[in-house]
Design a protein around this motif. Structure first.
Motif, mmCIF file in Angstrom:
data_model
loop_
_atom_site.group_PDB
_atom_site.id
_atom_site.type_symbol
_atom_site.label_atom_id
_atom_site.label_comp_id
_atom_site.label_asym_id
_atom_site.label_seq_id
_atom_site.Cartn_x
_atom_site.Cartn_y
_atom_site.Cartn_z
ATOM 1 N N ASN A 121 0.742 -1.187 0.172
ATOM 2 C CA ASN A 121 -0.023 0.044 0.050
ATOM 3 C C ASN A 121 0.875 1.307 -0.010
ATOM 4 O O ASN A 121 1.292 1.468 1.033
ATOM 5 C CB ASN A 121 -0.828 -0.061 1.299
ATOM 6 N N GLN B 130 0.263 4.575 2.118
ATOM 7 C CA GLN B 130 0.199 4.384 3.523
ATOM 8 C C GLN B 130 1.903 4.134 3.964
ATOM 9 O O GLN B 130 2.303 4.608 4.849
ATOM 10 C CB GLN B 130 -0.318 3.109 3.808
ATOM 11 N N THR C 35 -1.544 -0.074 -5.870
ATOM 12 C CA THR C 35 -1.109 1.352 -5.556
ATOM 13 C C THR C 35 -0.143 1.820 -6.480
ATOM 14 O O THR C 35 0.285 2.986 -6.499
ATOM 15 C CB THR C 35 -1.150 1.542 -3.989
#
Lengths: 209, 462
Positions: free
Chosen positions: B9, B12, B352
């Motif tokens: 991710n 993040q 992502t």
């Protein structure tokens, strides 16, 4: 079907289905810039890759220079693989041990070598690399076990670049060959250059002739 | 920490990396320093662009004839006494290597750097079977001792500073507390690893280039670890991705000229080692690995990324990699090349990554084999959109924009409404609306009139 066959089959069917055009091999690279003085450039390149250079008129002068070198005088275990060089050994003191190399030797037997002297086949001006192969060193381990390495190269054996280098190489009867460019080094800790990672802590190149 | 353990991710993970701004800045500069060294190395070569083009063509040629060259390599390598194996995936690769090692009663293995064995998690596999596996590239040994994966494909421990490495070596290698000098730390690792080299029963390496016409392969290192690791024990196993081929030795000249210059700015690595067969009375094995590469190969628009020679130049130049670190990608290979490779494994898992790019194109410009990296990243975004794997907010925004740009009247109206509304909303609310983009940026001041309105006015003044 074996993994081999299924891999090759997958590639072949992808070749046909993708209809990607076949790409021709571009041939030899002909646009390399040539140095006016490849020998000068070679010496310069060896310095760039953290090697040291010494130019000698002949083999006798080279042997003398090596005998007077502090690496030679401080070495306890030495190995000379360059048949054109002979030393008046034991040079100073009697605690110097000379090791010889035979094809059947256990490579571990060279673990304690402090200084190895070897003939390079030819040098490459653009990057200071020197070609060595197993015809002149049966156990290549010594080139990496030795604390210090000295390589000889003859002045007429300097090529311009790697293209010229490969055009004179043949792999027909060798199992190991290496371009050595400078001593072993690393910059893995904060990119600080450290000479002597696993292999030789120094490389001295003797240019003969 | 393995790749599998990290859920990919990027925003993040990047946010976590950026919590320590000082370190992030240091990382950014360290990588930019690599890029600058590369530029210096490249400037020394007047024929650089021609050489890149040549390399790109050789690779595309090789890929377009890949099965033929693989068979040729196998047959020539066999003539030289090299035993060739084929693995369809990481698991088979691990099993083959373990099988060879156990046949030789191997207890201790030394490895030189191989991103492929990282990809296949070979170390974990062999260690679980009771073998000692020691990574010998200094950077790889550092991350192995820290129980971390590499964060860069050329300089695996680039995310660690000398204080952290000093502390790690103090704990694991018994160096004096507080020792942070790179020369002395390297010296300690040299002594520690020398012992491992001498004791090893087998050496494992990767393959930088395999030569189809002669058999044999080339491994490039600066430290000499691939040579020490393979010249002492009686067994050498090399793991090779099936895309690593070049047709002839002459082609090697092109790639060796490009590789180190692109990676570190050196004219060539200290050692370009040509393994052309086993030493007398020893064995040499090559494991050719698919692990998703044939699927990648079948997608013609992405095929060029199989030309990669793993120099790391695209990582060093990437504004996103430099500011988010290798771990933020959650894939063995980070940076722009990782971003183009990872979705071939799983578009869902790595959804992502194609957005972890500014599409500035710097990666494509430094790539020594001219992979169209940023174009491939854009292509992945399109695939994600079409597959319905983008966040609802992105989908809404993209869908809306697509409509708006199709109808000029809607565009004009939208612009008028936008300017009116935005000027009424406070900045901290705007930051919320703009999401990740607005975290460290302010919107530029909203103009009172549209470009068209301004243009009309100016034309009236003429």
């Amino acid at each position: 079907m074996s993994s081999r066959d299924s891999i090759l089959q997958a590639l072949r069917s992808a070749q046909h289905s993708s209809q990607a055009p076949e790409v021709e091999h571009p041939g030899s690279f002909e646009q390399a810039h040539l140095f006016d003085d490849p020998v000068e450039q070679f010496l310069e390149s060896v310095k760039v890759v953290a090697g040291t250079t010494v130019t000698c008129a002949d083999w006798k002068e080279c042997a003398q220079h090596i005998e007077n070198h502090e690496l030679f005088q401080e070495a306890k275990v030495l190995c000379n693989l360059e048949p054109k060089l002979s030393f008046s050994a034991p040079n100073n003191g009697t605690d110097q041990e000379w090791v010889e190399m035979h094809e059947k030797d256990d490579p571990h037997s060279f673990e304690k070598v402090d200084l190895c002297i070897m003939n390079g086949q030819f040098g490459v001006a653009e990057n200071g690399a020197i070609w060595i192969d197993n015809r002149f060193v049966a156990q290549q381990a010594i080139l990496f076990l030795t604390q210090h390495l000295m390589l000889t190269v003859q002045r007429q054996e300097i090529v311009q670049n790697l293209h010229q280098a490969y055009s004179r190489l043949s792999f027909d009867s060798i199992y190991y060959g290496c371009f050595i460019s400078g001593p072993s080094k690393t910059a893995d800790i904060e990119q600080s250059l450290v000479i002597g990672a696993h292999g030789p802590r120094s490389l001295t190149v003797y240019l003969i002739g | 920490m393995t790749e599998a353990a990290i859920q990919s991710n990027h925003p993040q993970q990047a946010e976590a990396f950026l919590k320590d701004l000082k370190r992030a800045r240091w990382h950014d500069q360290a990588l930019w320093f690599m890029r600058e060294k590369r530029d210096k190395g490249v400037l020394g070569l007047k024929e650089w662009e021609a050489l890149r083009e040549h390399a790109s063509r050789i690779k595309m040629h090789t890929l377009s004839h890949l099965p033929k060259y693989l068979e040729q390599f196998e047959s020539e390598a066999s003539k030289r006494g090299i035993q060739v194996h084929w693995a369809k995936d990481g698991d088979e690769h691990n099993r083959i290597i373990h099988h060879i090692l156990s046949q030789h009663n191997v207890k201790r293995v030394v490895k030189s750097k191989s991103m492929l064995t990282e990809e296949c998690h070979l170390n974990d596999y062999l260690i679980e079977k009771g073998m000692e596996v020691v990574d010998t590239d200094l950077g790889e040994r550092i991350v192995q001792l820290a129980n971390e994966p590499p964060s860069h494909i050329v300089i695996p421990a680039i995310h660690k500073n000398r204080q952290e490495i000093g502390e790690l070596f103090h704990q694991k290698l018994n160096t004096p507390k507080g020792e942070t000098d790179p020369t002395r730390l390297t010296g300690a690792a040299r002594m520690h690893l020398r012992e491992k080299f001498v004791q090893a029963d087998a050496g494992i390496t990767g393959v930088n280039f395999a030569i189809a016409s002669t058999g044999g392969f080339v491994v490039c290192t600066n430290e000499g670890n691939a040579d020490l690791g393979t010249s002492l024990p009686p067994l050498h196993i090399a793991a090779m991705g099936l895309e690593k081929l070049v047709p002839t030795p002459e082609d090697l000249s092109v790639f060796l000229r490009l590789l180190a210059r692109s990676a570190t700015g050196q004219p060539v690595t200290s050692y370009s080692s040509h393994f052309l067969g086993p030493r007398p009375d020893t064995e040499m094995h090559v494991v050719i690995v698919d692990n998703g590469r044939t699927g990648h190969y079948a997608q013609a628009e992405f095929r060029r990324s199989l030309s990669c020679i793993r120099c790391g130049a695209c990582l060093n130049t990437c504004p996103v990699y430099r500011r988010s670190g290798g771990y933020s990608y959650g894939y063995t290979i980070p940076g722009p090349i990782g971003t183009t490779l990872a979705p071939h494994r799983s578009l869902e898992k790595f959804h992502t990554l194609p957005f972890a790019s500014s599409l500035c194109g710097s990666c494509s410009n430094v790539c020594p084999v001219k992979i169209n990296l940023h174009e491939q990243i854009l292509l992945w975004r399109q695939k994600l959109y079409n597959a319905g794997i983008v966040s609802p907010a992105k989908r809404l925004a993209l869908g809306g924009m697509s409509k708006m740009f199709t109808f000029p009247g809607v565009y004009t109206l939208g612009g008028n409404v936008f300017r009116g509304v935005m000027s009424l909303i406070p900045g901290n609310v705007i930051a919320k609306i703009t999401g990740a983009w607005g975290k460290q940026r302010d919107l530029p001041p909203i103009p009172k009139e549209s470009f068209r309105q301004q243009y009309k006015k100016m034309k009236g003044h003429e």
